[in-house]
Enzyme design. Structure first.
Site, PDB file in Angstrom:
ATOM      1  N   ARG A   1      33.654  99.974 -62.373  1.00  0.00           N
ATOM      2  CA  ARG A   1      34.483 100.852 -61.538  1.00  0.00           C
ATOM      3  C   ARG A   1      35.823 100.250 -61.177  1.00  0.00           C
ATOM      4  NH1 ARG A   1      34.868 102.413 -57.115  1.00  0.00           N
ATOM      5  NH2 ARG A   1      34.934 104.647 -56.922  1.00  0.00           N
TER       6      ARG A   1
ATOM      7  N   CYS B   1      27.760 105.716 -59.872  1.00  0.00           N
ATOM      8  CA  CYS B   1      27.233 104.418 -60.282  1.00  0.00           C
ATOM      9  C   CYS B   1      25.931 104.220 -59.531  1.00  0.00           C
ATOM     10  CB  CYS B   1      28.221 103.304 -59.996  1.00  0.00           C
ATOM     11  SG  CYS B   1      28.438 103.000 -58.254  1.00  0.00           S
TER      12      CYS B   1
ATOM     13  N   PRO C   1      33.631 107.997 -54.813  1.00  0.00           N
ATOM     14  CA  PRO C   1      34.821 108.711 -55.277  1.00  0.00           C
ATOM     15  C   PRO C   1      36.080 107.844 -55.168  1.00  0.00           C
ATOM     16  CG  PRO C   1      34.194 109.451 -53.085  1.00  0.00           C
ATOM     17  CD  PRO C   1      33.139 108.476 -53.514  1.00  0.00           C
ATOM     18  N   ILE C   2      37.187 108.331 -55.765  1.00  0.00           N
ATOM     19  CA  ILE C   2      38.462 107.603 -55.640  1.00  0.00           C
ATOM     20  C   ILE C   2      39.527 108.502 -54.993  1.00  0.00           C
ATOM     21  CG2 ILE C   2      38.074 105.945 -57.509  1.00  0.00           C
ATOM     22  CD1 ILE C   2      39.993 107.763 -59.236  1.00  0.00           C
ATOM     23  N   ASP C   3      39.057 109.480 -54.199  1.00  0.00           N
ATOM     24  CA  ASP C   3      40.015 110.418 -53.592  1.00  0.00           C
ATOM     25  C   ASP C   3      41.075 109.719 -52.741  1.00  0.00           C
ATOM     26  OD1 ASP C   3      37.608 109.930 -51.985  1.00  0.00           O
ATOM     27  OD2 ASP C   3      38.558 111.180 -50.481  1.00  0.00           O
ATOM     28  N   GLN C   4      40.709 108.635 -52.069  1.00  0.00           N
ATOM     29  CA  GLN C   4      41.692 107.947 -51.207  1.00  0.00           C
ATOM     30  C   GLN C   4      42.781 107.267 -52.039  1.00  0.00           C
ATOM     31  OE1 GLN C   4      41.603 108.290 -47.787  1.00  0.00           O
ATOM     32  NE2 GLN C   4      40.036 109.729 -48.450  1.00  0.00           N
TER      33      GLN C   4
ATOM     34  N   ASP D   1      27.452  93.912 -49.589  1.00  0.00           N
ATOM     35  CA  ASP D   1      27.152  93.094 -50.768  1.00  0.00           C
ATOM     36  C   ASP D   1      26.154  91.975 -50.484  1.00  0.00           C
ATOM     37  OD1 ASP D   1      28.830  94.651 -52.265  1.00  0.00           O
ATOM     38  OD2 ASP D   1      30.509  93.244 -52.261  1.00  0.00           O
TER      39      ASP D   1
ATOM     40  N   VAL E   1      27.555 101.672 -45.738  1.00  0.00           N
ATOM     41  CA  VAL E   1      28.750 101.707 -46.608  1.00  0.00           C
ATOM     42  C   VAL E   1      28.495 102.558 -47.855  1.00  0.00           C
ATOM     43  CG1 VAL E   1      30.430 100.324 -47.909  1.00  0.00           C
ATOM     44  CG2 VAL E   1      29.520  99.474 -45.727  1.00  0.00           C
TER      45      VAL E   1
HETATM   46  N1  EPU Z   1      35.196 105.811 -50.740  1.00  0.00           N
HETATM   47  C1  EPU Z   1      35.596 107.135 -50.710  1.00  0.00           C
HETATM   48  N2  EPU Z   1      36.773 107.468 -51.324  1.00  0.00           N
HETATM   49  C2  EPU Z   1      37.565 106.561 -51.953  1.00  0.00           C
HETATM   50  C3  EPU Z   1      37.147 105.204 -51.974  1.00  0.00           C
HETATM   51  C4  EPU Z   1      35.959 104.870 -51.361  1.00  0.00           C
HETATM   52  O1  EPU Z   1      34.919 107.986 -50.161  1.00  0.00           O
HETATM   53  O2  EPU Z   1      38.618 106.934 -52.480  1.00  0.00           O
HETATM   54  C5  EPU Z   1      33.931 105.414 -50.094  1.00  0.00           C
HETATM   55  C6  EPU Z   1      32.914 104.827 -51.048  1.00  0.00           C
HETATM   56  O3  EPU Z   1      32.172 105.828 -51.702  1.00  0.00           O
HETATM   57  C7  EPU Z   1      32.075 103.966 -50.130  1.00  0.00           C
HETATM   58  C8  EPU Z   1      33.097 103.460 -49.111  1.00  0.00           C
HETATM   59  O4  EPU Z   1      34.211 104.353 -49.202  1.00  0.00           O
HETATM   60  O5  EPU Z   1      31.108 104.733 -49.488  1.00  0.00           O
HETATM   61  C9  EPU Z   1      33.605 102.039 -49.320  1.00  0.00           C
HETATM   62  O6  EPU Z   1      33.941 101.860 -50.683  1.00  0.00           O
HETATM   63  P1  EPU Z   1      35.101 100.896 -51.168  1.00  0.00           P
HETATM   64  O7  EPU Z   1      36.159 101.735 -51.804  1.00  0.00           O
HETATM   65  O8  EPU Z   1      35.523  99.981 -50.072  1.00  0.00           O
HETATM   66  O9  EPU Z   1      34.382 100.083 -52.304  1.00  0.00           O
HETATM   67  P2  EPU Z   1      35.061  99.565 -53.623  1.00  0.00           P
HETATM   68  O10 EPU Z   1      36.465  99.204 -53.316  1.00  0.00           O
HETATM   69  O11 EPU Z   1      34.776 100.469 -54.737  1.00  0.00           O
HETATM   70  C10 EPU Z   1      34.546  97.020 -53.206  1.00  0.00           C
HETATM   71  C11 EPU Z   1      33.811  95.942 -53.942  1.00  0.00           C
HETATM   72  C12 EPU Z   1      32.317  96.226 -53.881  1.00  0.00           C
HETATM   73  C13 EPU Z   1      31.903  96.254 -52.407  1.00  0.00           C
HETATM   74  C14 EPU Z   1      32.735  97.298 -51.652  1.00  0.00           C
HETATM   75  C15 EPU Z   1      32.463  97.324 -50.157  1.00  0.00           C
HETATM   76  C16 EPU Z   1      35.413  95.245 -55.614  1.00  0.00           C
HETATM   77  C17 EPU Z   1      35.817  95.211 -57.034  1.00  0.00           C
HETATM   78  N3  EPU Z   1      34.282  95.894 -55.318  1.00  0.00           N
HETATM   79  O12 EPU Z   1      34.230  98.236 -53.876  1.00  0.00           O
HETATM   80  O13 EPU Z   1      31.653  95.163 -54.539  1.00  0.00           O
HETATM   81  O14 EPU Z   1      30.545  96.581 -52.296  1.00  0.00           O
HETATM   82  O15 EPU Z   1      34.150  97.044 -51.849  1.00  0.00           O
HETATM   83  O16 EPU Z   1      32.713  96.089 -49.602  1.00  0.00           O
HETATM   84  O17 EPU Z   1      36.090  94.677 -54.767  1.00  0.00           O
HETATM   85  C18 EPU Z   1      29.864  94.120 -55.652  1.00  0.00           C
HETATM   86  O18 EPU Z   1      30.590  93.119 -55.800  1.00  0.00           O
HETATM   87  O19 EPU Z   1      28.626  94.098 -55.890  1.00  0.00           O
HETATM   88  C19 EPU Z   1      30.461  95.363 -55.208  1.00  0.00           C
HETATM   89  C20 EPU Z   1      29.886  96.558 -55.383  1.00  0.00           C
END
Ligand code: EPU
Length: 424
Positions: free
Chosen positions: A98, A122, A128-131, A310, A332
Site C-alpha cells: 500500500r 488489505c 482508503p486514501i481519500d485524505q 503495529d 486504528v
Molecule cells: N484512513 C482513511 N483515509 C485515508 C487514510 C487513512 O480513512 O485517506 C484511515 C485508515 O483506514 C486507518 C486510519 O486512517 O483506519 C489510519 O491509517 P494511516 O493512513 O495512518 O495508515 P497508513 O499510513 O496506511 C501507516 C503504516 C502502518 C501503520 C499505520 C498506523 C507505513 C508505510 N505504514 O500506514 O504500518 O499501521 O500507519 O500507524 O508507514 C505496518 O508496518 O505493519 C503497518 C501496517
C-alpha cells in the site's frame, strides 16, 4: 515457501541490535523523487517492502543501486531520480504494498503528473486514501479516478490550509512532500504525529525544504522552487524494537535491545511495566526483564503517541500467558485481529467482540502449525511460539519478511531455538 520452526520454552537472554525503520525508509525513498541527482540512504534494512519500493522507482525510470546486503546488515542504497519517464505506479506493485501510494505527492509536485493504482483492501482493513486525494485537491491538483487508477495533474501546486478528517501517517507524509515544492505556504492541521513523519521532515529540510512542526498536529510548509539530493541515515525501527522487547517479556527473559528509540516507545514501555516487566533505559538501548507470567492489563491502540496498532498483536501474544483477564481494543484499523484465530490454535483463550478482544491468560501455550496473515500478526505468532511447549511452525513467512530484517536470526542469537525451513 519458507516457514519458521520454533521449539519454545527458552527464556531469551543477551543483546540484540535493531535495524533501520521500514516505515521511515519508505517515504524517504519516495522523497528522492523530488530532486534531480543522487540521493543516498544509509542503514537501509533488507526488507521485501523496500525491494518492492525500489522496483517501483526503477519502473518509473529512476536508477537504483540494488539492495544487496545480507539479512541483518543495514545497507547503503542510492537513488537517482534525474529522469523519470513514466510517473506511474502499476497495480501489480501497489497491490502488494500500500505504501506505494507515497509516490503520488512527490510525482505531482515535481513532474505535474502522476498515475497511481488505487490500493484496494488489505488484510487489516479497507484503508482508503481519500485524505491523500482531498489534500492534493486542496493544493490545486486535478484528480480523476478511472480504471482503478488515480490520475493527478497540476502545473504547479499552490499552498493551502488543509485539515485532515483523521490523522493519517502516509497521508501526512504525502502532503508534506507535495507541499514542499508548492508555491507559497501550506498549513496542515490534525496531522499524524508518528516519529517517521519527523524523520521525513528532517530529510526534506536537508534537501532545502522549509517544513516546521513535524511531530506535532500542525505542520507548516513554505514551498520552494527546487530541492537538492542529500545523504540520509535511516532511524532505528521502533516497531522491531518493540517486538524484541515483547519477545523478552513473553519468554521471561533478559534482553538489551540496542538502538531501541526509548522516547518513541513510551506507550509500550508503560504497558510492559504494568504487566510486570522491568524496563530500563540504558545508554545504548532498552533492557527488558520479563516476569514469569505477565500481569493482565488493558490496552487501547491509538495514533502516536498512543499505543501503536503495529504492536497490538505482539502485546496480545504476551497477554495470552498472563495471570488473569486483559482487554485489547483496536481503534486504528477495523480488521486487525487476524492473529486471534491462530493464537487460539496454540491454546490461547481469546474472545472477540467488535474491536475488543478479551484475553484470558493461560499458564502455558502448546506448539502447533499456524499461518501468518499479515506482517504484525506473523510477529505475534513467532512470539507465542517462543513461549509454547513443543514445536510451532509459522507458515507464509513472506509476510514477516516484508517488515523484519532477519528476525529469526536475531532471536536465535538470544538463545531461541528457531530456524527457517523450506516448506514442501
Ligand atoms: N484512513 C482513511 N483515509 C485515508 C487514510 C487513512 O480513512 O485517506 C484511515 C485508515 O483506514 C486507518 C486510519 O486512517 O483506519 C489510519 O491509517 P494511516 O493512513 O495512518 O495508515 P497508513 O499510513 O496506511 C501507516 C503504516 C502502518 C501503520 C499505520 C498506523 C507505513 C508505510 N505504514 O500506514 O504500518 O499501521 O500507519 O500507524 O508507514 C505496518 O508496518 O505493519 C503497518 C501496517
Amino acid at each position: 515457501m519458507d516457514a519458521i520452526e520454533i521449539q519454545g520454552g527458552t527464556p531469551l537472554v543477551g543483546e540484540v541490535t535493531v535495524s533501520g525503520s521500514k516505515n521511515a525508509t519508505l517515504p524517504m525513498l519516495c522523497a528522492a523523487l523530488l530532486a534531480k541527482g543522487q540521493s543516498r540512504f544509509f542503514d537501509v534494512p533488507a526488507l521485501a517492502d523496500l525491494r518492492t519500493m525500489g522496483r517501483l522507482l526503477a519502473h518509473m525510470g529512476a536508477s537504483i543501486d540494488p539492495l544487496s546486503a545480507p539479512p541483518g546488515l543495514g545497507t547503503t542504497l542510492s537513488i537517482d531520480a534525474s529522469t523519470i519517464g513514466n510517473p506511474e505506479a502499476p497495480y501489480e506493485l501497489v497491490k502488494t504494498m500500500r505504501a506505494a501510494v507515497l509516490v503520488l505527492g512527490p510525482l505531482v509536485a515535481r513532474l505535474g503528473h502522476a498515475r497511481v493504482s488505487l490500493p484496494g483492501g488489505c488484510a487489516i482493513g479497507a484503508r482508503p486514501i481519500d485524505q491523500h486525494l482531498k489534500g492534493l485537491t486542496a493544493l490545486g491538483a486535478k484528480i480523476e479516478l478511472a480504471h482503478g487508477y488515480v490520475e493527478a495533474r497540476a502545473d504547479r501546486l499552490v499552498g493551502t490550509h488543509f485539515n485532515f478528517d483523521l490523522p493519517t501517517v502516509t497521508g501526512t507524509e504525502n502532503l508534506m512532500m507535495a507541499a514542499s515544492l508548492a508555491e507559497g505556504q501550506t498549513v496542515l492541521e490534525n496531522c499524524a504525529r508518528e516519529p517517521e513523519i519527523e524523520a521525513l521532515a528532517t530529510m526534506l529540510n536537508a534537501m532545502g525544504a522549509r517544513v516546521h512542526g513535524a511531530g506535532s498536529s500542525t505542520i507548516t510548509i513554505d514551498g520552494v522552487s527546487s530541492l537538492r539530493p542529500v545523504d540520509s541515515m535511516v532511524v532505528p525501527d521502533r516497531i522491531e524494537a518493540g517486538t524484541l522487547m515483547a519477545a523478552a517479556v513473553i519468554t521471561g527473559g533478559d534482553v538489551l535491545v540496542r538502538r531501541a528509540p526509548a522516547p518513541h516507545l513510551e506507550a509500550l514501555t508503560s504497558k510492559l511495566r504494568e504487566a510486570g516487566a522491568k524496563v530500563t533505559v540504558e545508554a545504548d538501548g532498552v533492557r527488558v526483564v520479563g516476569p514469569a507470567r505477565p500481569n493482565p492489563i488493558d490496552v487501547i491502540t491509538a495514533p502516536h503517541p498512543g499505543y501503536p496498532t503495529d504492536l497490538q498483536a505482539q502485546l496480545m501474544a504476551c497477554l495470552c500467558v498472563s495471570t488473569g483477564a486483559s482487554r485489547v481494543v483496536e481503534t486504528v484499523f477495523e480488521n486487525r485481529f487476524m492473529h486471534v484465530q491462530e493464537l487460539r490454535r496454540l491454546g490461547a483463550d481469546i474472545a472477540v467482540e467488535g474491536n475488543t478482544a478479551l484475553v484470558r491468560g493461560q499458564p502455558e501455550l502448546q506448539g502447533a502449525p499456524v499461518m501468518a496473515t499479515d506482517l504484525r500478526a506473523s510477529a505475534s505468532l513467532v512470539l507465542a511460539g517462543l513461549r509454547a511447549s513443543g514445536t510451532t511452525t509459522v507458515s507464509r513467512v513472506y509476510h514477516l519478511d516484508r517488515g523484519y530484517d532477519g528476525l529469526e536470526k536475531k532471536l536465535a542469537a538470544l538463545g531461541a531455538r528457531i530456524v527457517r525451513v523450506r516448506e514442501a
